[in-house]
Write a protein that holds these residues in place. Structure first.
Motif, PDB file in Angstrom:
ATOM      1  N   TYR B  56      72.429  10.785  46.356  1.00 36.34           N
ATOM      2  CA  TYR B  56      71.915  10.985  45.008  1.00 36.34           C
ATOM      3  C   TYR B  56      73.038  11.332  44.026  1.00 36.34           C
ATOM      4  O   TYR B  56      73.076  10.823  42.907  1.00 36.34           O
ATOM      5  N   ASP B  57      73.971  12.204  44.450  1.00 39.09           N
ATOM      6  CA  ASP B  57      75.064  12.579  43.548  1.00 39.09           C
ATOM      7  C   ASP B  57      75.963  11.386  43.236  1.00 39.09           C
ATOM      8  O   ASP B  57      76.478  11.259  42.114  1.00 39.09           O
ATOM      9  N   ALA B  58      76.146  10.500  44.222  1.00 39.21           N
ATOM     10  CA  ALA B  58      76.934   9.288  43.985  1.00 39.21           C
ATOM     11  C   ALA B  58      76.234   8.409  42.943  1.00 39.21           C
ATOM     12  O   ALA B  58      76.870   7.808  42.065  1.00 39.21           O
ATOM     13  N   PHE B  59      74.897   8.353  43.034  1.00 41.58           N
ATOM     14  CA  PHE B  59      74.118   7.581  42.056  1.00 41.58           C
ATOM     15  C   PHE B  59      74.299   8.152  40.647  1.00 41.58           C
ATOM     16  O   PHE B  59      74.567   7.414  39.692  1.00 41.58           O
ATOM     17  N   LEU B  60      74.183   9.490  40.532  1.00 42.51           N
ATOM     18  CA  LEU B  60      74.353  10.133  39.223  1.00 42.51           C
ATOM     19  C   LEU B  60      75.741   9.842  38.646  1.00 42.51           C
ATOM     20  O   LEU B  60      75.887   9.544  37.465  1.00 42.51           O
ATOM     21  N   ALA B  61      76.762   9.919  39.538  1.00 42.58           N
ATOM     22  CA  ALA B  61      78.141   9.669  39.087  1.00 42.58           C
ATOM     23  C   ALA B  61      78.264   8.258  38.526  1.00 42.58           C
ATOM     24  O   ALA B  61      78.955   8.021  37.531  1.00 42.58           O
ATOM     25  N   ALA B  62      77.548   7.298  39.181  1.00 41.23           N
ATOM     26  CA  ALA B  62      77.599   5.903  38.696  1.00 41.23           C
ATOM     27  C   ALA B  62      76.940   5.790  37.327  1.00 41.23           C
ATOM     28  O   ALA B  62      77.442   5.090  36.438  1.00 41.23           O
ATOM     29  N   VAL B  63      75.818   6.488  37.121  1.00 47.08           N
ATOM     30  CA  VAL B  63      75.132   6.440  35.821  1.00 47.08           C
ATOM     31  C   VAL B  63      76.028   7.038  34.733  1.00 47.08           C
ATOM     32  O   VAL B  63      76.066   6.549  33.609  1.00 47.08           O
ATOM     33  N   TYR B  64      76.787   8.080  35.102  1.00 44.45           N
ATOM     34  CA  TYR B  64      77.631   8.758  34.111  1.00 44.45           C
ATOM     35  C   TYR B  64      79.012   8.118  33.963  1.00 44.45           C
ATOM     36  O   TYR B  64      79.797   8.534  33.114  1.00 44.45           O
ATOM     37  N   THR B  66      81.794   5.109  33.006  1.00 44.90           N
ATOM     38  CA  THR B  66      81.902   4.331  31.763  1.00 44.90           C
ATOM     39  C   THR B  66      80.984   3.113  31.786  1.00 44.90           C
ATOM     40  O   THR B  66      80.236   2.865  30.840  1.00 44.90           O
ATOM     41  N   SER B  67      81.012   2.362  32.902  1.00 41.67           N
ATOM     42  CA  SER B  67      80.178   1.160  32.945  1.00 41.67           C
ATOM     43  C   SER B  67      78.698   1.536  32.920  1.00 41.67           C
ATOM     44  O   SER B  67      77.886   0.841  32.301  1.00 41.67           O
ATOM     45  N   GLY B  68      78.358   2.650  33.577  1.00 41.00           N
ATOM     46  CA  GLY B  68      76.976   3.116  33.539  1.00 41.00           C
ATOM     47  C   GLY B  68      76.543   3.471  32.128  1.00 41.00           C
ATOM     48  O   GLY B  68      75.422   3.166  31.710  1.00 41.00           O
ATOM     49  N   GLN B  69      77.457   4.093  31.382  1.00 43.15           N
ATOM     50  CA  GLN B  69      77.145   4.485  30.004  1.00 43.15           C
ATOM     51  C   GLN B  69      76.978   3.264  29.095  1.00 43.15           C
ATOM     52  O   GLN B  69      76.084   3.222  28.255  1.00 43.15           O
ATOM     53  N   VAL B  70      77.851   2.253  29.302  1.00 43.71           N
ATOM     54  CA  VAL B  70      77.747   1.021  28.506  1.00 43.71           C
ATOM     55  C   VAL B  70      76.411   0.342  28.789  1.00 43.71           C
ATOM     56  O   VAL B  70      75.701  -0.102  27.877  1.00 43.71           O
ATOM     57  N   PHE B  71      76.048   0.291  30.077  1.00 38.90           N
ATOM     58  CA  PHE B  71      74.785  -0.315  30.487  1.00 38.90           C
ATOM     59  C   PHE B  71      73.598   0.423  29.847  1.00 38.90           C
ATOM     60  O   PHE B  71      72.668  -0.193  29.319  1.00 38.90           O
TER      61      PHE B  71
END
Lengths: 115, 129, 247
Positions: B56-64, B66-71
């Motif tokens: 779950y923490d790896a998922f959160l890190a992906a959302v946060y 740069t690419s996650g933020q652009v998405f």
């Protein structure tokens, strides 16, 4: 001519489209920017808190129902959009779109109700 | 006199470039790609949550990231456009009559935005609670 | 701004001579009071008598002079020359075969129109002696806007789904089906659904909305089709959930 079975997918499209129009901008903002813009403290999405939400029956419903409707809304519109872009393999496109929505639905049932 | 009607070809994949109203329509339809992708992201998050804290923490890190933020930003823009276009057409799909007269479309659209505002505030509040 | 002349680029096609259509340019006098149809009539009377096109009433009632002018489907009698620049491009309606010059073949539409039973199907047929089918102004108001259609086919020209899916029943016919479905004197809705609620019926529509934007009579076929989709979806699930009610 035979009456179409499209009301099934169109009904989901319309319901999901209406729901997402009301809530999706807020949902995306909360998930994407709630923490990074400092709107919430990071523990709002902490594992413990989300786990507690996913364990609660009402929490399960709040996570499952909107996501279910919105993915089926998007899947149906995406199928039409593929046709609008000139892709004529409608059977294949429909299988891919609805298939993805079905896989997503099953994954969600697994994550929320089985695992 | 011989009849030989001429059938002009249809541009199957580029027809929508012909008029601004078709481009607006396609922009509306393309919102579905972002809505679809973001719902999948939410579902992945739920699966990661079920798999345990590390996943779950790896998922959160992906959302946060740069690419996650652009998405997220792109999805937010398309989601708002979806809301705008959806509310805009509700008076057509569901006209309301009162005393034999049609209620003005702007009132129906305005009421939808009002509910949108309240729903958004409730969501923002409940998540922070 | 004063202009002396305007160039009309008109699509020409003679099935006996031409393998495909081409544009011819005609120079016509600019007249502030002229609609585009007047300029086309000038060409026919003074420059080229072979130019073929349909028109009749010159007052946006008959629905025969629909053309694509500078890319937009319009009634040429309802569109002023002064609202365009020095060049006006005139083509036949899109999504129809070109019979000759600006005349298109509309047989397919006429067949589709008939298929939705665009007439009142009464519960009990009355003889003339038995009198009229009574209707209140409020009952009329429910469908009145959909009666204004003049079959000018601008909506078929504007609708991309008509072009992409030639089987699509299309905006005007579906709007007229809706008009009779909403009529208090009519009981033909179930019979119309066979065509209306089939795949080539309402379900080929993706709500582009162009039909309503180009309609010269504010019929709003897009609204009619969306309302029909909702009603047909409710029907579908009602039949599914209460099969004993099905006839």
């Amino acid at each position: 001519m035979a009456r179409s079975n499209k009301p099934i997918v169109w009904g989901l499209f319309a319901a999901g489209g209406t729901l997402s129009a009301f809530i999706f901008p807020a949902v995306v903002f909360v998930i994407g920017f709630g923490v990074t813009l400092g709107f919430y403290s990071p523990d709002v999405f902490s594992y413990e808190r989300m786990q507690a939400l996913a364990a609660n029956p009402l929490g399960k419903l709040c996570l499952f129902a909107p996501t279910f409707l919105i993915i089926w809304h998007a899947a149906h519109r995406l199928r039409i959009t593929a046709h609008d872009f000139g892709i004529r393999a409608d059977g294949l496109v429909a299988a891919l779109c609805y298939g993805s929505a079905a896989v997503g639905t099953v994954a969600m049932i697994y994550a929320l109700f089985i695992a | 006199m011989s009849r030989r009607p001429y059938i002009r070809p249809v541009q199957r994949s580029t027809w929508w470039l012909a008029q601004p109203r078709y481009i607006r329509y396609m922009a509306r339809e393309v919102t579905s790609a972002f809505l679809c992708a973001y719902s999948l992201l939410i579902i992945v998050g739920l699966v990661r949550l079920a798999q345990g804290p590390l996943a779950y923490d790896a998922f959160l890190a992906a959302v946060y990231s740069t690419s996650g933020q652009v998405f997220s930003l792109l999805t937010l823009i398309f989601a708002i456009y979806h809301t705008y276009t959806w509310f805009q057409v509700t008076p057509k799909a569901m006209p309301i009559r009162k005393g034999g007269k049609l209620i003005a479309g702007s009132i129906i659209v305005g009421a939808h935005w009002f509910v949108f505002l309240i729903a958004s505030v409730i969501i923002l509040y409940l998540v922070g609670m | 701004m004063s202009r002396d002349t305007v160039q009309l680029e008109i699509l020409r096609y003679d099935p006996e001579k031409d393998s495909e259509p081409y544009f011819s340019t005609y120079e016509v006098p600019f007249n502030d009071d002229w609609v585009v149809l007047d300029a086309i009539n000038y060409v026919k009377e003074n420059l080229d008598r072979t130019l073929t096109y349909r028109w009749s009433c010159h007052m946006a009632v008959c629905g025969s002079c629909g053309m694509v002018i500078n890319g937009e489907p319009v009634l040429s009698c309802h569109t002023f020359m002064r609202d365009y620049g020095d060049k006006i491009r005139i083509e036949p309606l899109q999504n129809f075969p070109v019979e000759r010059d600006l005349v298109v073949v509309i047989d397919d539409f006429v067949e589709k129109l008939g298929s939705v039973k665009p007439y009142i199907v009464p519960k009990v047929e009355k003889t003339v002696d038995e009198g009229e089918y009574i209707q209140s102004p409020a009952q009329l108001a429910v469908f009145k806007q959909y009666t204004a259609c003049i079959n000018c086919l601008l909506c078929y020209s504007a609708c991309p789904q008509v072009g992409l899916n030639p089987g699509f029943v299309g905006p005007a016919a579906l709007a007229l089906a809706h008009r009779y479905n909403l009529d208090s004197r009519d009981v033909g809705r179930a019979a119309r659904e066979d065509v209306v609620a089939s795949n080539p019926g309402i379900w080929e529509c993706s709500f582009v909305g162009a039909c309503s934007e180009v309609c010269p009579k504010s019929v709003d076929p897009a609204a009619a089709i969306q309302q029909t989709k909702i009603a047909s979806t409710v029907d579908y699930f009602t039949d599914f959930l209460t099969p004993w009610r099905k006839q």
